[in-house]
Design a protein around this motif. Structure first.
Motif: not given
Length: 833
Positions: A110-117
């Motif tokens: 989890x925790x945005x590992x594949x998606x920059x915020x």
């Protein structure tokens, strides 16, 4: 800073409660003209592209939420918002921050590992995995957000920070020709008070501004006695060129905030419902505002460690950035770029879900037996504040970890664009580069304590008397069970260099073709302190080994460097069957760089001293390769928007990092080298039913399984954990300009807690309601609203115990898991002027 933010909040509250004053100041302002309602699917998309295009004309999957949808959904955390987007599963049971975000088919913790915020195209942090903190601990949403764009697949994801799995980009409001804004006062159950203010307008001389911020205090959706308090200020000042050819924008943010993070708790094993504690009340949390000084301990070299776990997830710091864009007349040439520097001090107080050994509630007798401590007749269990622990009480040994994680980051992005016509083809070229340089610390100290099983439990002391000779041993002193159970002191730095080129073509009236290429290099520096076990209390009589000895840094460091280069290629095509129907397809070969915290050293040479500093070299560090393909149809016309697509994803050489128990009461970061494959289908619909009533929804179906798993080959062929086969959102929305009512639900299907697939969690629905009444006050408006999160108070489990991973018991008397947050009512007064 918190005092300043509190004063700002007071101002917000006054603004919200005194519309007459604002009306007097704005009496001469003309009433805003009513905009024509946009046709669904015609929203302009700007994320990751040199050519802003309508969603219907873009050969990739697009999701967009406006400020109304964001306010309706985002009452608790990022997860509430992201859960409404197709292909994303987001767990928000931990509270406001550290949302676990999963992208369809991809394995992660989890925790945005594949998606920059990103905010306004600027990534919050340029490299994930320097430690395990999520992007959303550094920034919060507020009333200054205009919309959210989530773009996945295709050429657009090659630009800037890049991520072929998708880009999450919040776009802020800009200043207009007239002063306008919104003030909001929010009150919710269990002690939540929040004030928001957003202003924007002209400064004169082609300068414009936008400013937003909030301050709130909150006892939390689950009462723990731990504080949630703080706020944030964001803003921008923009200069617009006279000829309309572009702008220059200065961007800033400051945050000073702390909030509580909730971990899994003991539940009833067969039903997975909440347990009743020793006092007969339901156990919603095992956290409490303990006397943390009494849980402190001596450390090597003198001094004493005292936990700051009560500060929760605390972040202080900010960012300053500059963005610009400029078109050079009729030449077709243009330039745009973004620069940012950020510096945050950040602490993450992690309450665990067990002691790392037993991990479930225990009777007094079983606690002794499980640790070979003898019979109850020889044990004295007492509360730290006085009084004997009842013989029929349940105990729960647990841990918390103080994590100090400062981070600083510099990013730069520069793009040169060129539009030109070659025959019937209209080209939009982009040649660009991205640079990121981030450094993060990761200082962790783990403490184990003994407490009763209750909401906000009391600490428990334990002394054992040897029946032969009468010698005593202190097992738990003031609740402290293991002093210094774990220690980590790491620093990781990542430097990224990327270049990319793309052509987004319009061929005739019906055909669009995109193609792009990216190449990137990562350099990583790694520094990790070594540890030793040291006797730090040799004077207190009768201490157990766990209280006398402490695991602590010994001053020796392992250092190393890693470097790898990879490339990505993406293409997408779209054919417009008619003005309202498009067929599209895209495919890409991309990469993710492994998290630096997963990089491993080679074995040390024999005879190396335990406290020696060394650079033994690094084990293999190669990029993770992701291949994606998607094809579908988009239909967009007044009153109806519909999409349907099929997708395929494979990921190879994934260095999966899990934060798990080491079996001795400590925690370790376990790395598995895995591969996955997934396929599925996705659909969205937005339809006007009648008049002011509409329906919107989306559904994702996927099959995702492991194709490789180096540490446990039996997992190959198993379903990817925490990835459900089915996700859907559905809602009815009514708005006649005066009354509005939204009832919407999010469904997460059954999913497994670990890659072994031994434990499956049932699917669940979370329903929400948002209702409001808007009254006009001159050219301004006041909306009074009520929001109900988890309308039916669903009692589902969002995850098991990730720290137990495959060791979680499937059919025991107890199950450790994290329930969804309980129902919560929130009232708002929102004044727009």
């Amino acid at each position: 800073m918190k005092q300043f933010l509190a004063l700002a909040a007071a101002g917000v509250s006054l603004a919200a409660l005194m519309p007459a004053a604002a009306l007097a100041q704005q009496a001469d302002a003309p009433a805003p003209a009513e905009d024509e309602e946009p046709i669904a699917g015609q929203e302009i998309i700007v994320t990751g592209t040199s050519r802003s295009r309508a969603a219907l004309d873009t050969p990739l999957a697009i999701s967009q939420l406006d400020d109304t949808a964001l306010a309706r959904a985002g009452v608790t955390s990022q997860a509430d918002i992201l859960n409404t987007i197709p292909s994303i599963k987001a767990d928000g049971g931990g509270g406001e921050v550290a949302s676990n975000v999963f992208i369809r088919g991809l394995p992660s913790g989890g925790q945005f590992q594949f998606t920059p915020l990103m905010y306004d195209g600027i990534t919050v942090l340029s490299s994930f995995g320097l430690n395990s903190s999520a992007y959303d601990v550094y920034a919060r949403n507020d009333l200054g957000i205009d919309r959210l764009e989530f773009v996945r697949g295709g050429v657009s994801n090659l630009f800037g920070p890049g991520s072929v799995a998708g880009l999450i980009n919040y776009i802020s409001k800009d200043g207009g020709d007239e002063l306008s804004g919104t003030a909001q006062l929010e009150v919710a159950e269990r002690g939540r008070y929040r004030g928001d203010l957003a202003l924007n307008g002209p400064l004169g001389g082609n300068f414009y501004f936008a400013l937003s911020g909030f301050y709130r205090i909150d006892d939390g959706p689950i009462r723990t006695g731990l504080d949630t308090e703080g706020g944030q200020i964001r803003g921008n000042i923009e200069y617009r060129f006279d000829d309309g050819s572009g702008n220059i924008k200065l961007i800033g943010q400051y945050i000073d905030d702390q909030t509580t993070f909730y971990l899994p708790i003991p539940l009833d094993g067969p039903s997975r419902n909440r347990l009743r504690g020793n006092d007969g009340e339901l156990v919603n949390s095992v956290q409490n505002q303990f006397d943390f000084a009494s849980l402190g301990f001596n450390i090597p070299g003198g001094g004493r460690f005292t936990s700051e776990i009560a500060d929760g997830v605390a972040t202080r710091g900010g960012m300053i950035g500059l963005s610009f864009e400029k078109d050079f007349g009729d030449s077709g040439w243009g330039i745009n770029g973004r620069f940012k520097y950020s510096d945050y001090s950040h602490k993450f107080g992690l309450w665990s879900d067990g002691d790392g050994v037993i991990n479930v509630p225990e009777t007094l007798t079983s606690f002794l037996a499980n640790r070979n401590l003898g019979l109850p007749a020889n044990a004295q269990f007492t509360f730290a504040g006085g009084g004997a622990v009842p013989a029929n009480a349940l105990l729960f040994a647990n841990r918390f970890t103080d994590r100090d994680r400062p981070v600083d980051d510099f990013t730069a992005e520069l793009n040169i664009t060129k539009t030109l016509q070659t025959g019937s083809i209209d080209h939009a070229f982009t040649l660009g580069g991205f640079y990121g340089n981030a450094t993060a610390g990761d200082f962790n100290v783990t403490t184990t304590y003994l407490a009763e099983l209750n909401n906000r439990p009391r600490l428990v002391s334990l002394t054992i008397t040897n029946p032969v000779g009468g010698a005593q041993t202190v097992i738990s002193r003031g609740g402290l069970l293991n002093a210094g159970a774990g220690y980590v002191n790491n620093e990781h730095s990542a430097e990224r260099f990327a270049g990319y080129i793309a052509d987004q073509m319009k061929i005739g009236d019906r055909f669009n073709l995109d193609i792009g290429f990216r190449i990137e290099k990562l350099n990583g520096d790694i520094r990790r302190e070594r540890t030793s076990t040291t006797v730090t209390d040799a004077t207190t009589a009768n201490l157990s080994t766990a209280l006398r000895d402490v695991v602590w840094g010994n001053g020796g460091f392992l250092t190393g460097e890693v470097s790898t280069t990879e490339w990505a290629l993406a293409a997408g095509a779209l054919y417009k069957v008619s003005d309202n129907i498009s067929l599209y397809a895209n495919a890409s070969r991309g990469f993710f760089f492994p998290e630096l915290r997963s990089a491993a050293f080679r074995p040390l040479p024999a005879g190396t001293a335990a406290n020696a500093s060394a650079s033994p070299g690094m084990q293999s560090f190669t990029a993770e390769i992701i291949k994606q393909a998607e094809a579908g149809i988009k239909i967009s016309q007044p009153g109806l928007s519909l999409t349907l697509s099929g997708f395929y994803t494979s990921l190879d050489n994934r260095r999966q990092v899990l934060f798990v128990n080491d079996g001795q009461g400590g925690l370790t970061e376990q790395v598995n080298l895995v591969g996955t494959e997934s396929y599925g289908a996705e659909a969205t619909v937005d339809v006007r039913i009648i008049g002011d009533l509409s329906f919107a929804g989306n559904v994702t179906w996927q099959k995702a399984e492991y194709t490789a798993f180096d540490t446990r080959v039996l997992n190959i062929g198993n379903a990817v954990e925490r990835q459900p086969e089915w996700l859907y959102n559905a809602g009815l929305y009514y708005d006649d300009g005066m009354f509005d009512l939204s009832v919407f639900t999010n469904y997460t299907g059954p999913n497994f807690t670990a890659a072994t697939n031994a434990i499956e969690l049932e699917g669940w629905n979370i329903a929400n309601l948002d209702a409001g009444y808007t009254m006009d006050i001159g050219s301004n408006s006041l909306r009074l609203s009520l929001n109900v999160f988890n309308l039916f108070d669903t009692d589902a489990v969002t995850e098991g115990s990730p720290r137990q991973d495959a060791n979680q018991v499937a059919n025991g008397a107890f199950f450790v898991g994290r329930p969804v947050l309980p129902r919560r009512l929130t009232a708002r007064a929102t004044f727009t002027f």
